[in-house]
Design a protein around this motif. Structure first.
Motif, PDB file in Angstrom:
ATOM      1  N   ARG A 140      22.686  16.924  25.443  1.00 52.89           N
ATOM      2  CA  ARG A 140      23.220  18.190  24.927  1.00 52.89           C
ATOM      3  C   ARG A 140      22.147  19.274  24.915  1.00 52.89           C
ATOM      4  N   ALA A 141      20.908  18.906  24.588  1.00 57.10           N
ATOM      5  CA  ALA A 141      19.827  19.893  24.564  1.00 57.10           C
ATOM      6  C   ALA A 141      19.499  20.371  25.976  1.00 57.10           C
ATOM      7  N   ARG A 142      19.617  19.482  26.972  1.00 57.33           N
ATOM      8  CA  ARG A 142      19.315  19.850  28.351  1.00 57.33           C
ATOM      9  C   ARG A 142      20.437  20.661  28.982  1.00 57.33           C
ATOM     10  N   ASP A 143      21.654  20.202  28.800  1.00 56.29           N
ATOM     11  CA  ASP A 143      22.802  20.858  29.431  1.00 56.29           C
ATOM     12  C   ASP A 143      24.058  20.614  28.586  1.00 56.29           C
ATOM     13  N   PRO A 144      24.396  21.535  27.694  1.00 56.29           N
ATOM     14  CA  PRO A 144      25.559  21.343  26.807  1.00 56.29           C
ATOM     15  C   PRO A 144      26.857  21.110  27.564  1.00 56.29           C
ATOM     16  N   LYS A 145      26.983  21.666  28.785  1.00 53.26           N
ATOM     17  CA  LYS A 145      28.224  21.524  29.545  1.00 53.26           C
ATOM     18  C   LYS A 145      28.404  20.120  30.116  1.00 53.26           C
ATOM     19  N   SER A 146      27.354  19.323  30.083  1.00 54.76           N
ATOM     20  CA  SER A 146      27.435  17.988  30.681  1.00 54.76           C
ATOM     21  C   SER A 146      28.001  16.939  29.729  1.00 54.76           C
ATOM     22  N   VAL A 147      28.131  17.285  28.454  1.00 52.73           N
ATOM     23  CA  VAL A 147      28.583  16.296  27.473  1.00 52.73           C
ATOM     24  C   VAL A 147      30.102  16.360  27.302  1.00 52.73           C
ATOM     25  N   PRO A 215      24.822  23.861  17.800  1.00 48.27           N
ATOM     26  CA  PRO A 215      25.461  22.870  18.685  1.00 48.27           C
ATOM     27  C   PRO A 215      24.507  22.218  19.686  1.00 48.27           C
ATOM     28  N   ARG A 216      23.654  23.018  20.304  1.00 47.96           N
ATOM     29  CA  ARG A 216      22.797  22.479  21.364  1.00 47.96           C
ATOM     30  C   ARG A 216      21.776  21.466  20.827  1.00 47.96           C
ATOM     31  N   SER A 217      21.360  21.628  19.596  1.00 50.17           N
ATOM     32  CA  SER A 217      20.374  20.706  19.018  1.00 50.17           C
ATOM     33  C   SER A 217      21.007  19.768  17.995  1.00 50.17           C
ATOM     34  N   SER A 218      22.336  19.703  17.974  1.00 48.34           N
ATOM     35  CA  SER A 218      23.030  18.922  16.941  1.00 48.34           C
ATOM     36  C   SER A 218      22.714  17.432  17.000  1.00 48.34           C
ATOM     37  N   ALA A 219      22.589  16.874  18.203  1.00 52.47           N
ATOM     38  CA  ALA A 219      22.297  15.441  18.318  1.00 52.47           C
ATOM     39  C   ALA A 219      20.900  15.130  17.791  1.00 52.47           C
ATOM     40  N   ILE A 220      19.939  15.979  18.146  1.00 49.23           N
ATOM     41  CA  ILE A 220      18.576  15.799  17.646  1.00 49.23           C
ATOM     42  C   ILE A 220      18.559  15.966  16.135  1.00 49.23           C
ATOM     43  N   GLY A 221      19.258  17.005  15.644  1.00 51.69           N
ATOM     44  CA  GLY A 221      19.333  17.233  14.205  1.00 51.69           C
ATOM     45  C   GLY A 221      19.977  16.065  13.482  1.00 51.69           C
ATOM     46  N   LEU A 222      21.004  15.467  14.091  1.00 52.00           N
ATOM     47  CA  LEU A 222      21.677  14.325  13.481  1.00 52.00           C
ATOM     48  C   LEU A 222      20.710  13.160  13.291  1.00 52.00           C
ATOM     49  N   VAL A 223      19.966  12.832  14.341  1.00 47.17           N
ATOM     50  CA  VAL A 223      19.022  11.712  14.265  1.00 47.17           C
ATOM     51  C   VAL A 223      17.965  11.971  13.190  1.00 47.17           C
ATOM     52  N   LEU A 255      28.773  10.402   5.836  1.00 49.43           N
ATOM     53  CA  LEU A 255      29.314  11.637   6.401  1.00 49.43           C
ATOM     54  C   LEU A 255      28.570  12.050   7.667  1.00 49.43           C
ATOM     55  N   LEU A 256      27.269  11.810   7.704  1.00 46.59           N
ATOM     56  CA  LEU A 256      26.497  12.091   8.912  1.00 46.59           C
ATOM     57  C   LEU A 256      26.980  11.228  10.072  1.00 46.59           C
ATOM     58  N   ALA A 257      27.240   9.952   9.787  1.00 46.44           N
ATOM     59  CA  ALA A 257      27.730   9.045  10.826  1.00 46.44           C
ATOM     60  C   ALA A 257      29.088   9.499  11.352  1.00 46.44           C
ATOM     61  N   ILE A 258      29.970   9.901  10.443  1.00 47.52           N
ATOM     62  CA  ILE A 258      31.302  10.366  10.852  1.00 47.52           C
ATOM     63  C   ILE A 258      31.192  11.648  11.676  1.00 47.52           C
ATOM     64  N   THR A 259      30.353  12.571  11.206  1.00 49.70           N
ATOM     65  CA  THR A 259      30.169  13.837  11.911  1.00 49.70           C
ATOM     66  C   THR A 259      29.619  13.610  13.315  1.00 49.70           C
ATOM     67  N   GLY A 260      28.606  12.759  13.424  1.00 46.03           N
ATOM     68  CA  GLY A 260      28.015  12.481  14.731  1.00 46.03           C
ATOM     69  C   GLY A 260      28.991  11.795  15.669  1.00 46.03           C
ATOM     70  N   TRP A 261      29.810  10.903  15.141  1.00 37.78           N
ATOM     71  CA  TRP A 261      30.786  10.187  15.971  1.00 37.78           C
ATOM     72  C   TRP A 261      31.794  11.159  16.587  1.00 37.78           C
ATOM     73  N   ILE A 262      32.207  12.150  15.783  1.00 35.52           N
ATOM     74  CA  ILE A 262      33.206  13.106  16.259  1.00 35.52           C
ATOM     75  C   ILE A 262      32.571  14.227  17.073  1.00 35.52           C
ATOM     76  N   ARG A 263      31.484  14.774  16.571  1.00 32.87           N
ATOM     77  CA  ARG A 263      30.894  15.994  17.148  1.00 32.87           C
ATOM     78  C   ARG A 263      30.064  15.721  18.387  1.00 32.87           C
ATOM     79  N   ASN A 264      29.473  14.544  18.472  1.00 33.64           N
ATOM     80  CA  ASN A 264      28.576  14.206  19.583  1.00 33.64           C
ATOM     81  C   ASN A 264      29.074  12.979  20.328  1.00 33.64           C
ATOM     82  N   PRO A 265      30.183  13.136  21.072  1.00 28.80           N
ATOM     83  CA  PRO A 265      30.742  11.978  21.791  1.00 28.80           C
ATOM     84  C   PRO A 265      29.793  11.374  22.804  1.00 28.80           C
ATOM     85  N   GLU A 266      28.797  12.136  23.260  1.00 30.06           N
ATOM     86  CA  GLU A 266      27.847  11.581  24.221  1.00 30.06           C
ATOM     87  C   GLU A 266      27.046  10.428  23.623  1.00 30.06           C
ATOM     88  N   LEU A 267      26.900  10.425  22.288  1.00 35.64           N
ATOM     89  CA  LEU A 267      26.124   9.379  21.633  1.00 35.64           C
ATOM     90  C   LEU A 267      26.885   8.060  21.542  1.00 35.64           C
TER      91      LEU A 267
END
Length: 278
Positions: A140-147, A215-223, A255-267
């Protein structure tokens, strides 16, 4: 001449200057070394600590003695998840939580012979391996359109959760930059053992809230949020707090786990057996 996108340049460099074999070596070597250490030197070792030994005294001083079996089991599970290709992403996030808790425990206990930043070094070692083994973490950080797109309902639900979690974390961070409002607040900070690091923790919370919300850094922020709040949970548990007192932190992690599961399907692509693009 057709213009080349930054993502294409990255991929060309990545593939042109490093063979698949080299990537495997760089991905697997730090991962295996870390996993072996966490399984044998840390996880299993906690099941064989004899009371009355220097190791037992050290473990008690850190406040880990009463929790050593669950922690040891969690370390082993996280290491196994990290090793298995299909669960590697889940293992990475879980291990960040485990090592985040270990880092926080070390930082909030003044124990002779303890180096609190050692777990953080292990996170860095693990990250090197993850860079080559689990590219979805940075996709997502490299290319948001790819996820993958989570869909309209997923976007709305995940945004609500992300905003609430970010605002709560941001407000908490700002409060930590200020002196305690009363004696009870000061006593609470003292009990947690964070008097000497209150301001850095507040700044960290503010930065994490912003990373998680964008959005672009959401996966990194989640971790990173998982690592931070796992550390907060470990701090509460190792300082004698009861379940009702640290239950809000457990809820935040759920809640973080639920948010990441929905918001970051690439993970979750790897976990579900779907193709993952580099």
């Amino acid at each position: 001449m057709r213009p080349v996108s930054p993502q294409s340049r990255f991929r060309c460099y990545h593939r042109g200057h490093m063979t698949a074999r080299s990537q495997k070596i760089l991905g697997w070597t730090p991962t295996v070394l870390l996993a072996l250490f966490m399984i044998f030197a840390s996880g299993l070792a906690k099941f064989f600590i004899q009371d009355g030994t220097p190791t037992a005294d050290f473990t008690k001083a850190l406040g880990v003695w009463d929790h050593r079996y669950p922690i040891g089991a969690l370390e082993i599970i996280a290491a196994v998840l990290l090793l298995v290709p299909r669960t590697a992403t889940l293992g990475f996030v879980t291990m960040v939580g485990v090592l985040g808790g270990a880092t926080a425990t070390g930082l909030t206990h003044d124990v002779k012979g303890n180096w609190p930043w050692f777990p953080f070094v292990l996170i860095l070692v693990m990250t090197i391996g993850a860079y080559f083994r689990t590219p979805e973490l940075l996709a997502r950080a490299r290319d948001p359109k790819s996820v993958p797109n989570p869909g309209r309902a997923g976007k709305i639900g995940s945004w609500i959760l992300a905003v609430l979690l970010s605002l709560a974390t941001l407000a908490s961070g700002i409060l930590q930059l200020m002196p305690p409002a009363n004696a009870e607040g000061a006593a609470f900070i003292e009990r947690l053992g964070i008097t000497h690091i209150t301001v850095p923790l507040g700044i960290t919370k503010i930065c994490l809230a912003i990373l998680f919300l964008i959005p672009r850094s959401s996966a990194i922020g989640l971790v990173l949020m998982v690592g931070y709040f796992s550390g907060a949970l470990a701090t509460n548990m190792t300082h004698g707090f009861t379940l009702p007192e640290y239950l809000p932190l457990v809820i935040v992690l759920v809640l973080l786990a639920i948010t990441g599961w929905i918001r970051n399907p690439e993970l979750r692509q790897r976990l579900l057996g779907r193709p993952v693009s580099a």
